[in-house]
Design an enzyme around this catalytic site. Structure first.
Site: not given
Ligand code: MG
Length: 216
Positions: A12, A14, A119
């Site tokens: 992942d 962020d 994102s």
């Molecule tokens: Mg995250």
């Protein structure tokens, strides 16, 4: 699962590789302020790992605000503009602890790495922090039909790496991402967020505490 079968890593973005949490929070806060919706860091917790659209729906629900589809789309665009302006200063120093060491370790062991992020700005951010070349696969919010907690983002990543989920470790910091990883059949390492400790296979405070030699 046998720890010796790990052949790939999916990250992942962020909260695992970089933290743009405050940038997101301030961008959403300015949207909420526009409509006099009370929105604090605790509310912000609920948005972690969610798509931009789902995040905005939650914020508008908090204020019982109904708006047209056009206005909704304008707000999504505005939030992203505020956010993008604020992240332009990111650089390699903003990588979270242990990230570079782990990416280099994976490279030295010929373990391919992929990104699985909700994102839509994932590539921009990877470029800013100068780690894009470490990734053999980048699946971002533009490349999936169903966002996390759906497993699609990680399953697509596994396919691009040419591996099966049980050969891959997913690194996640958010509940929705952990569910996406577990439901997809991946071994999930939770990073940083103490609230996900019980839902993951292994938990580490930061990637500094993760030793790839134990798995591959
Ligand atoms: Mg995250």
């Amino acid at each position: 699962m046998s720890k010796t079968r790990i052949k790939g890593l999916l990250f992942d973005l962020d909260g695992v590789l970089v933290s743009t949490e405050q940038n997101h929070f301030h961008a959403w806060k300015s949207i909420a302020d526009k409509y006099q919706i009370s929105f604090d860091e605790l509310d912000n917790e609920r948005l972690k790992g969610m798509s931009r659209g789902d995040s905005l729906k939650i914020i508008l629900e908090l204020g019982d605000i109904l708006i047209s589809e056009d206005e909704f789309n304008d707000l999504l665009h505005l939030k992203n503009q505020i956010y993008l302006d604020s992240i332009q200063k990111l650089n390699q120093k903003d990588l979270l602890p242990g990230v570079l060491a782990l990416l280099n370790k994976a490279k030295s062991k010929n373990i391919p790495c992929g990104l699985g992020s909700s994102s839509k700005n994932a590539k921009t951010i990877l470029n800013l922090v100068e780690i894009e070349t470490y990734f053999d696969s980048i699946i971002d919010g533009n490349g999936v039909e169903f966002p996390k907690p759906n497993s699609e983002v990680f399953l697509n990543g596994a396919m691009e790496l040419g591996l099966t989920p049980n050969e891959i470790i997913v690194f996640e910091d958010a509940e929705s991402g952990v569910k996406a990883g577990k439901d997809g059949g991946f071994f999930v390492v939770g990073v940083g967020n103490i609230h996900i400790k019980k839902s993951v296979d292994v938990f580490v405070s930061s990637l500094l505490d993760f030793n790839l030699d134990e798995y591959a």
